[in-house]
Motif scaffolding. Sequence first.
Motif, PDB file in Angstrom:
ATOM      1  N   GLY A  11       0.857  -1.176   0.000  1.00 18.69           N
ATOM      2  CA  GLY A  11       0.000   0.000   0.000  1.00 18.69           C
ATOM      3  C   GLY A  11       0.893   1.226   0.000  1.00 18.69           C
ATOM      4  N   VAL A  12       0.398   2.285   0.607  1.00 24.28           N
ATOM      5  CA  VAL A  12       1.207   3.492   0.772  1.00 24.28           C
ATOM      6  C   VAL A  12       1.943   3.448   2.103  1.00 24.28           C
ATOM      7  N   LEU A  13       1.277   2.910   3.111  1.00 23.59           N
ATOM      8  CA  LEU A  13       1.860   2.862   4.444  1.00 23.59           C
ATOM      9  C   LEU A  13       2.661   1.588   4.680  1.00 23.59           C
ATOM     10  N   ARG A  14       2.487   0.605   3.793  1.00 25.32           N
ATOM     11  CA  ARG A  14       3.303  -0.607   3.846  1.00 25.32           C
ATOM     12  C   ARG A  14       3.871  -0.843   2.447  1.00 25.32           C
ATOM     13  N   LEU A  15       5.092  -0.428   2.251  1.00 23.42           N
ATOM     14  CA  LEU A  15       5.707  -0.511   0.935  1.00 23.42           C
ATOM     15  C   LEU A  15       6.233  -1.927   0.672  1.00 23.42           C
ATOM     16  N   HIS A  16       6.326  -2.244  -0.604  1.00 27.63           N
ATOM     17  CA  HIS A  16       6.946  -3.490  -1.015  1.00 27.63           C
ATOM     18  C   HIS A  16       8.399  -3.208  -1.362  1.00 27.63           C
ATOM     19  N   GLN A  17       9.291  -4.004  -0.811  1.00 30.62           N
ATOM     20  CA  GLN A  17      10.714  -3.803  -1.084  1.00 30.62           C
ATOM     21  C   GLN A  17      11.091  -4.542  -2.364  1.00 30.62           C
ATOM     22  N   ALA A  18      10.869  -3.892  -3.485  1.00 31.32           N
ATOM     23  CA  ALA A  18      11.194  -4.483  -4.781  1.00 31.32           C
ATOM     24  C   ALA A  18      12.704  -4.439  -4.999  1.00 31.32           C
ATOM     25  N   ALA A  19      13.161  -5.158  -6.013  1.00 26.90           N
ATOM     26  CA  ALA A  19      14.596  -5.225  -6.282  1.00 26.90           C
ATOM     27  C   ALA A  19      15.178  -3.871  -6.642  1.00 26.90           C
ATOM     28  N   ASP A  20      14.364  -3.001  -7.223  1.00 26.24           N
ATOM     29  CA  ASP A  20      14.858  -1.681  -7.613  1.00 26.24           C
ATOM     30  C   ASP A  20      14.493  -0.595  -6.617  1.00 26.24           C
ATOM     31  N   GLY A  21      13.973  -0.986  -5.453  1.00 35.76           N
ATOM     32  CA  GLY A  21      13.645  -0.009  -4.423  1.00 35.76           C
ATOM     33  C   GLY A  21      12.217  -0.129  -3.953  1.00 35.76           C
ATOM     34  N   PRO A  22      11.823   0.650  -2.933  1.00 38.55           N
ATOM     35  CA  PRO A  22      10.480   0.554  -2.368  1.00 38.55           C
ATOM     36  C   PRO A  22       9.392   0.896  -3.386  1.00 38.55           C
ATOM     37  N   VAL A  40      -0.901  15.639  -8.360  1.00 43.05           N
ATOM     38  CA  VAL A  40      -0.137  15.236  -7.173  1.00 43.05           C
ATOM     39  C   VAL A  40       0.630  13.946  -7.443  1.00 43.05           C
ATOM     40  N   LEU A  41      -0.013  12.982  -8.102  1.00 39.88           N
ATOM     41  CA  LEU A  41       0.664  11.732  -8.428  1.00 39.88           C
ATOM     42  C   LEU A  41       1.837  11.970  -9.372  1.00 39.88           C
ATOM     43  N   ALA A  42       1.633  12.835 -10.360  1.00 43.53           N
ATOM     44  CA  ALA A  42       2.705  13.124 -11.312  1.00 43.53           C
ATOM     45  C   ALA A  42       3.901  13.760 -10.605  1.00 43.53           C
ATOM     46  N   GLU A  43       3.641  14.702  -9.731  1.00 42.26           N
ATOM     47  CA  GLU A  43       4.730  15.349  -9.002  1.00 42.26           C
ATOM     48  C   GLU A  43       5.429  14.363  -8.081  1.00 42.26           C
ATOM     49  N   ALA A  44       4.655  13.483  -7.439  1.00 45.18           N
ATOM     50  CA  ALA A  44       5.255  12.489  -6.548  1.00 45.18           C
ATOM     51  C   ALA A  44       6.123  11.517  -7.331  1.00 45.18           C
ATOM     52  N   ALA A  45       5.640  11.095  -8.502  1.00 43.16           N
ATOM     53  CA  ALA A  45       6.425  10.179  -9.329  1.00 43.16           C
ATOM     54  C   ALA A  45       7.740  10.814  -9.751  1.00 43.16           C
ATOM     55  N   ALA A  46       7.693  12.096 -10.121  1.00 44.44           N
ATOM     56  CA  ALA A  46       8.887  12.780 -10.600  1.00 44.44           C
ATOM     57  C   ALA A  46       9.856  13.113  -9.479  1.00 44.44           C
ATOM     58  N   ARG A  64       7.300   3.389  -8.194  1.00 44.43           N
ATOM     59  CA  ARG A  64       8.492   2.605  -7.909  1.00 44.43           C
ATOM     60  C   ARG A  64       9.625   3.500  -7.410  1.00 44.43           C
ATOM     61  N   GLN A  65      10.558   2.883  -6.700  1.00 43.72           N
ATOM     62  CA  GLN A  65      11.767   3.557  -6.204  1.00 43.72           C
ATOM     63  C   GLN A  65      11.416   4.769  -5.335  1.00 43.72           C
ATOM     64  N   VAL A  66      10.474   4.567  -4.426  1.00 43.98           N
ATOM     65  CA  VAL A  66      10.038   5.653  -3.540  1.00 43.98           C
ATOM     66  C   VAL A  66      11.174   6.015  -2.585  1.00 43.98           C
ATOM     67  N   ARG A  67      11.558   7.278  -2.600  1.00 42.29           N
ATOM     68  CA  ARG A  67      12.706   7.727  -1.815  1.00 42.29           C
ATOM     69  C   ARG A  67      12.321   8.291  -0.457  1.00 42.29           C
ATOM     70  N   ASP A  68      11.086   8.723  -0.270  1.00 40.17           N
ATOM     71  CA  ASP A  68      10.666   9.325   0.996  1.00 40.17           C
ATOM     72  C   ASP A  68       9.219   8.920   1.246  1.00 40.17           C
ATOM     73  N   ALA A  69       9.039   7.838   1.990  1.00 38.15           N
ATOM     74  CA  ALA A  69       7.695   7.294   2.225  1.00 38.15           C
ATOM     75  C   ALA A  69       6.821   8.268   3.005  1.00 38.15           C
ATOM     76  N   ALA A  70       7.392   8.944   3.985  1.00 41.02           N
ATOM     77  CA  ALA A  70       6.607   9.877   4.798  1.00 41.02           C
ATOM     78  C   ALA A  70       6.102  11.044   3.953  1.00 41.02           C
ATOM     79  N   ALA A  71       6.964  11.580   3.102  1.00 39.96           N
ATOM     80  CA  ALA A  71       6.551  12.684   2.239  1.00 39.96           C
ATOM     81  C   ALA A  71       5.480  12.234   1.263  1.00 39.96           C
TER      82      ALA A  71
END
Length: 404
Positions: A11-22, A40-46, A64-71
Amino acid sequence: MTRTNPDSCPGVLRLHQAADGPLARIRLPGGRLEPGQLQVLAEAAAQLGDGNIELTSRGNVQLRQVRDAAALSERLAGAGLLPSDTHERVRNIVSSPLSGRIGGCADVHALVPALDTGLRAAPRLAELPGRVLFTLDDGRGDISGLGGDIGVHATGTAEFALVLAGGDSGIRVSAADAVHVMLAAAHAFLDLGSGQWRLHEVDDGVRRVIDVLGLSPGPERLEFGAAHDIPIGWLDQDNGLVSLGAAVRLGSLPARIAEFMAAIERPIFITPWRSLVITDLAEWPAEQVVRVLAPMGLIFDANSPWLQVSACAGQPGCAKALTDVRADATAAVESGRVLPTNRSAAESDAGGHTAEPDPTTEIRNSEDVTVAGRQHWSGCDRRCGRPRGQVTDIVATELGYRIG
């Protein structure tokens, strides 16, 4: 069938640890996105991910490759895309994307917010596995064949068939009772289950749920098949406006294109075929949308070979994948090796370079794969993301691809 492990759907609060990142998955009940939410989704993706929004086979999206889950959580909550911390993974609701605008027996989009609200209002339903799927079909048959767990299928303007474990239960309910009955069925699933992720895994699950509901099935049963009638191109709405159906290459939508779509300021629906529908356009703006977004990569051509191809994440996103299947699938499309359904691999293009593969050869190099019709490229034998219905499997092995 009893599962020994809880489901691991992210989900958003429970990320999956994929091979290329959360990896974060965002539920979109009914697939609907308002323009501001898409922005908002586009900005978050970028800014927080790999620059793309992935469309899923349940009409949801993931980053993919989420760098800041809290943000990410803060941004999505502010946009109304994370209305519940406890129920975020159970809001899996797919509905007929054209409902209420083009055809269908009833407008099932009106049921989506009521069902979503009902799910979030029941504390116990937060215990539903993240794989449970609710389906709302307006009678055209595009959604009920997806193999959901609990749903309704319109049989008239105010009557629905109750769908359980992907089949017609024989029970008929009114539009006013539809959401109540689906929620009651969800409670029954929890009462009867012992760790199962899906209703069809519960022994005699459909009959037992019906008994708990206390409703009497009738003799009629509708048959549901897997549909692949993706709404693509110019779609005239019943009210005189226009919807535009667009395919997305391998379901990966670049953030830049998403920003342009958000600027159109019209509701957008993500479909379970990893495509999208831009709705409620007048004719002139619709023409401009096609002129701008088609060159950027959105596909408005119903005959495009991209509509025949799907793929799992592959390398580098999945540790179990044996190769980069998305790159190989893309090469197959761009080199003309994805053929129309009515052609065979023996038919060549004008240059005559495509030959019939040797039927005795099981494993082929990626550049030798030529397949007609719907096909799913998989990085391993799990075949994740495989669509329902008749599909040719192209599965990676240590030595090459196995077809069929």
